[in-house]
Motif scaffolding. Structure first.
Motif, PDB file in Angstrom:
ATOM      1  N   VAL A 164       1.228  -9.315  12.859  1.00 25.82           N
ATOM      2  CA  VAL A 164       0.652 -10.776  12.816  1.00 25.82           C
ATOM      3  C   VAL A 164      -0.790 -10.924  13.224  1.00 25.82           C
ATOM      4  CG1 VAL A 164       0.988 -13.191  13.498  1.00 25.82           C
ATOM      5  CG2 VAL A 164       2.950 -11.972  12.710  1.00 25.82           C
ATOM      6  N   VAL A 165      -0.971 -10.326  14.286  1.00 26.67           N
ATOM      7  CA  VAL A 165      -2.262 -10.244  14.809  1.00 26.67           C
ATOM      8  C   VAL A 165      -3.284  -9.477  13.933  1.00 26.67           C
ATOM      9  CG1 VAL A 165      -3.964  -9.580  16.537  1.00 26.67           C
ATOM     10  CG2 VAL A 165      -1.764 -10.616  17.407  1.00 26.67           C
ATOM     11  N   ARG A 166      -2.812  -8.359  13.291  1.00 30.58           N
ATOM     12  CA  ARG A 166      -3.715  -7.616  12.382  1.00 30.58           C
ATOM     13  C   ARG A 166      -3.811  -8.360  11.057  1.00 30.58           C
ATOM     14  NH1 ARG A 166      -4.529  -1.713  13.734  1.00 30.58           N
ATOM     15  NH2 ARG A 166      -4.785  -1.396  11.365  1.00 30.58           N
ATOM     16  N   GLN A 167      -2.832  -8.861  10.644  1.00 33.17           N
ATOM     17  CA  GLN A 167      -2.924  -9.742   9.409  1.00 33.17           C
ATOM     18  C   GLN A 167      -4.096 -10.934   9.588  1.00 33.17           C
ATOM     19  OE1 GLN A 167       1.162 -10.805   8.547  1.00 33.17           O
ATOM     20  NE2 GLN A 167       1.558  -8.919   7.543  1.00 33.17           N
ATOM     21  N   TYR A 168      -4.057 -11.601  10.802  1.00 30.99           N
ATOM     22  CA  TYR A 168      -4.706 -12.976  10.958  1.00 30.99           C
ATOM     23  C   TYR A 168      -6.255 -12.279  10.990  1.00 30.99           C
ATOM     24  CZ  TYR A 168      -7.187 -16.632  13.268  1.00 30.99           C
ATOM     25  OH  TYR A 168      -8.008 -17.648  13.566  1.00 30.99           O
ATOM     26  N   LEU A 169      -6.385 -10.943  11.713  1.00 29.72           N
ATOM     27  CA  LEU A 169      -7.666 -10.616  11.853  1.00 29.72           C
ATOM     28  C   LEU A 169      -8.456 -10.212  10.572  1.00 29.72           C
ATOM     29  CD1 LEU A 169      -7.477  -8.375  15.179  1.00 29.72           C
ATOM     30  CD2 LEU A 169      -8.716 -10.710  14.752  1.00 29.72           C
ATOM     31  N   HIS A 170      -7.358  -9.409   9.722  1.00 33.66           N
ATOM     32  CA  HIS A 170      -7.528  -8.868   8.275  1.00 33.66           C
ATOM     33  C   HIS A 170      -8.322 -10.268   7.434  1.00 33.66           C
ATOM     34  CE1 HIS A 170      -7.670  -6.592   4.766  1.00 33.66           C
ATOM     35  NE2 HIS A 170      -6.951  -7.623   4.277  1.00 33.66           N
ATOM     36  N   GLN A 171      -7.575 -11.619   7.613  1.00 30.94           N
ATOM     37  CA  GLN A 171      -7.851 -12.617   6.874  1.00 30.94           C
ATOM     38  C   GLN A 171      -9.124 -13.202   7.364  1.00 30.94           C
ATOM     39  OE1 GLN A 171      -4.485 -15.165   7.443  1.00 30.94           O
ATOM     40  NE2 GLN A 171      -3.030 -13.947   5.806  1.00 30.94           N
ATOM     41  N   GLU A 172      -9.212 -13.352   8.616  1.00 30.40           N
ATOM     42  CA  GLU A 172     -10.485 -14.055   9.415  1.00 30.40           C
ATOM     43  C   GLU A 172     -11.670 -13.217   9.368  1.00 30.40           C
ATOM     44  OE1 GLU A 172     -10.388 -17.294  10.099  1.00 30.40           O
ATOM     45  OE2 GLU A 172      -8.372 -17.297   9.002  1.00 30.40           O
ATOM     46  N   VAL A 173     -11.793 -11.951   9.712  1.00 30.93           N
ATOM     47  CA  VAL A 173     -12.780 -11.228  10.260  1.00 30.93           C
ATOM     48  C   VAL A 173     -13.364 -10.326   8.938  1.00 30.93           C
ATOM     49  CG1 VAL A 173     -13.785  -9.469  11.715  1.00 30.93           C
ATOM     50  CG2 VAL A 173     -11.873 -11.116  12.450  1.00 30.93           C
ATOM     51  N   ASP A 174     -12.817  -9.379   8.678  1.00 34.17           N
ATOM     52  CA  ASP A 174     -13.306  -8.625   7.502  1.00 34.17           C
ATOM     53  C   ASP A 174     -12.075  -7.963   6.939  1.00 34.17           C
ATOM     54  OD1 ASP A 174     -14.706  -6.822   5.877  1.00 34.17           O
ATOM     55  OD2 ASP A 174     -15.364  -5.625   7.622  1.00 34.17           O
ATOM     56  N   LYS A 175     -12.185  -8.178   5.459  1.00 32.27           N
ATOM     57  CA  LYS A 175     -11.018  -7.861   4.580  1.00 32.27           C
ATOM     58  C   LYS A 175     -10.804  -6.272   4.604  1.00 32.27           C
ATOM     59  CE  LYS A 175     -10.617 -11.847   2.416  1.00 32.27           C
ATOM     60  NZ  LYS A 175      -9.852 -12.875   3.176  1.00 32.27           N
ATOM     61  N   ASP A 176     -11.839  -5.419   5.067  1.00 37.53           N
ATOM     62  CA  ASP A 176     -11.584  -4.124   5.025  1.00 37.53           C
ATOM     63  C   ASP A 176     -11.446  -3.433   6.461  1.00 37.53           C
ATOM     64  OD1 ASP A 176     -11.913  -3.952   2.340  1.00 37.53           O
ATOM     65  OD2 ASP A 176     -14.121  -3.918   2.280  1.00 37.53           O
ATOM     66  N   SER A 177     -11.585  -4.002   7.454  1.00 40.91           N
ATOM     67  CA  SER A 177     -11.748  -3.552   8.821  1.00 40.91           C
ATOM     68  C   SER A 177     -10.172  -3.419   9.484  1.00 40.91           C
ATOM     69  CB  SER A 177     -12.552  -4.297   9.739  1.00 40.91           C
ATOM     70  OG  SER A 177     -11.995  -5.619   9.970  1.00 40.91           O
ATOM     71  N   TYR A 178      -9.353  -4.130   9.040  1.00 38.74           N
ATOM     72  CA  TYR A 178      -8.028  -3.929   9.754  1.00 38.74           C
ATOM     73  C   TYR A 178      -7.000  -4.063   8.631  1.00 38.74           C
ATOM     74  CZ  TYR A 178     -10.201  -5.667  13.971  1.00 38.74           C
ATOM     75  OH  TYR A 178     -11.125  -5.525  15.059  1.00 38.74           O
ATOM     76  N   PRO A 179      -6.492  -2.856   8.477  1.00 36.25           N
ATOM     77  CA  PRO A 179      -5.466  -2.680   7.259  1.00 36.25           C
ATOM     78  C   PRO A 179      -4.325  -3.225   7.832  1.00 36.25           C
ATOM     79  CG  PRO A 179      -6.111  -0.657   8.051  1.00 36.25           C
ATOM     80  CD  PRO A 179      -6.842  -1.310   8.746  1.00 36.25           C
ATOM     81  N   PRO A 180      -3.044  -3.693   6.965  1.00 36.42           N
ATOM     82  CA  PRO A 180      -1.975  -3.990   7.219  1.00 36.42           C
ATOM     83  C   PRO A 180      -1.367  -2.769   8.362  1.00 36.42           C
ATOM     84  CG  PRO A 180      -2.076  -4.270   4.935  1.00 36.42           C
ATOM     85  CD  PRO A 180      -3.319  -3.517   5.420  1.00 36.42           C
ATOM     86  N   PHE A 181      -0.414  -3.280   9.394  1.00 39.83           N
ATOM     87  CA  PHE A 181       0.134  -2.216  10.268  1.00 39.83           C
ATOM     88  C   PHE A 181       1.219  -1.298   9.439  1.00 39.83           C
ATOM     89  CE2 PHE A 181       3.364  -0.813  13.256  1.00 39.83           C
ATOM     90  CZ  PHE A 181       2.527  -0.220  14.118  1.00 39.83           C
ATOM     91  N   SER A 182       1.328  -0.345   9.634  1.00 35.23           N
ATOM     92  CA  SER A 182       2.103   0.739   9.064  1.00 35.23           C
ATOM     93  C   SER A 182       2.676   1.494  10.327  1.00 35.23           C
ATOM     94  CB  SER A 182       1.550   1.908   8.151  1.00 35.23           C
ATOM     95  OG  SER A 182       2.660   2.723   7.860  1.00 35.23           O
ATOM     96  N   LEU A 183       3.844   1.423  10.584  1.00 35.49           N
ATOM     97  CA  LEU A 183       4.565   2.215  11.754  1.00 35.49           C
ATOM     98  C   LEU A 183       4.281   3.904  11.331  1.00 35.49           C
ATOM     99  CD1 LEU A 183       5.842   2.562  14.545  1.00 35.49           C
ATOM    100  CD2 LEU A 183       8.190   2.183  13.268  1.00 35.49           C
ATOM    101  N   LYS A 184       4.773   4.004  10.317  1.00 34.70           N
ATOM    102  CA  LYS A 184       4.481   5.398   9.684  1.00 34.70           C
ATOM    103  C   LYS A 184       3.194   6.007   9.979  1.00 34.70           C
ATOM    104  CE  LYS A 184       5.309   8.741   5.760  1.00 34.70           C
ATOM    105  NZ  LYS A 184       4.576   9.811   6.646  1.00 34.70           N
ATOM    106  N   ALA A 185       2.195   5.242   9.564  1.00 33.68           N
ATOM    107  CA  ALA A 185       0.706   5.574   9.716  1.00 33.68           C
ATOM    108  C   ALA A 185       0.313   5.703  11.267  1.00 33.68           C
ATOM    109  CB  ALA A 185      -0.182   4.584   9.102  1.00 33.68           C
ATOM    110  N   PHE A 186       0.770   4.597  11.932  1.00 31.56           N
ATOM    111  CA  PHE A 186       0.528   4.814  13.326  1.00 31.56           C
ATOM    112  C   PHE A 186       1.088   6.049  14.030  1.00 31.56           C
ATOM    113  CE2 PHE A 186       1.952   3.866  17.716  1.00 31.56           C
ATOM    114  CZ  PHE A 186       0.781   3.514  18.264  1.00 31.56           C
ATOM    115  N   LEU A 187       2.505   6.340  13.679  1.00 32.66           N
ATOM    116  CA  LEU A 187       3.069   7.534  14.375  1.00 32.66           C
ATOM    117  C   LEU A 187       2.633   8.979  13.736  1.00 32.66           C
ATOM    118  CD1 LEU A 187       6.792   6.544  14.122  1.00 32.66           C
ATOM    119  CD2 LEU A 187       5.202   6.610  15.985  1.00 32.66           C
ATOM    120  N   ASP A 188       1.666   8.936  12.644  1.00 35.69           N
ATOM    121  CA  ASP A 188       1.053   9.938  12.026  1.00 35.69           C
ATOM    122  C   ASP A 188      -0.044  10.546  12.819  1.00 35.69           C
ATOM    123  OD1 ASP A 188       3.426  10.608  10.517  1.00 35.69           O
ATOM    124  OD2 ASP A 188       2.299   9.639   8.541  1.00 35.69           O
ATOM    125  N   LYS A 189      -0.765   9.371  13.448  1.00 37.72           N
ATOM    126  CA  LYS A 189      -2.000   9.446  14.120  1.00 37.72           C
ATOM    127  C   LYS A 189      -1.943  10.558  15.316  1.00 37.72           C
ATOM    128  CE  LYS A 189      -4.219   5.150  12.756  1.00 37.72           C
ATOM    129  NZ  LYS A 189      -5.026   4.207  13.327  1.00 37.72           N
TER     130      LYS A 189
END
Length: 189
Positions: A164-189
């Motif tokens: 929810v926080v990432r979605q809010y930041l994505h809407q409010e701050v910068d369309k490209d800076s915060y992609p939607p959260f992906s557990l798979k992408a997070f775990l792959d890091k």
């Protein structure tokens, strides 16, 4: 423990030296058995055990009771017991037809009867293991809430909140800076 992985939790706790909150040990074996029955498609047995473990839960939660009865109906169709499914539907599911929010779902369930191979029908998703798992997850959350325990694990809540926080930041701050959260992408890091 939240999702009934008792052995995994016990192993984790023994290797870390942590102690398990007593609340979560309550009826974990019974919950695990109930969820196993749901995932295997034995909704009748799941209903019986749920009524033993959490009296009045299904009586007070019509949505959950409807899901479990519907799962039994679907399993009868999967087993090609269409006459038995029709009789069960008339006896147990018809009362839900008087409530507007169940009508469309009932129509979908009943439509399965029209197909020789319901797996190839537009409602095939009702026959998937994912559908059973969704019902099991709903039931687990309801049983936990009934026992005054959190319906979602701490990890699930953290992921929900961060999403929810990432979605809010994505809407409010910068369309490209915060992609939607992906557990798979997070775990792959």
């Amino acid at each position: 423990m939240h999702n009934c992985f008792k052995e995994t939790a016990e192993t984790f706790l023994s290797s870390t030296g942590l102690k398990l909150p007593v609340d979560y040990t309550v009826d974990v074996d019974k919950r695990k058995a109930i969820l196993k029955f749901v995932v295997e498609g034995d909704a009748v047995k799941a209903i019986e055990l749920t009524e033993e473990l959490a009296p009045k839960l299904l009586e007070n939660d019509m949505d959950l009771h409807f899901e479990l009865l519907s799962l039994h109906f679907i399993e009868l169709i999967r087993s090609r017991k269409c006459t038995e499914a029709l009789e069960f539907g008339q006896k147990k599911l018809t009362p839900f037809g008087k409530v507007a929010k169940y009508v469309e779902q009932l129509e979908d369930f009943m439509a399965l009867l029209a197909y020789e191979e319901p797996e190839k029908s537009p409602m095939f998703h009702l026959l998937t293991p994912e559908y059973r798992q969704n019902v099991a997850d709903s039931l687990n959350r309801a049983i936990l809430a009934h026992a005054n325990l959190p319906a979602y694990s701490s990890l699930e809540r953290v992921i929900q909140q961060s999403t929810v926080v990432r979605q809010y930041l994505h809407q409010e701050v910068d369309k490209d800076s915060y992609p939607p959260f992906s557990l798979k992408a997070f775990l792959d890091k």
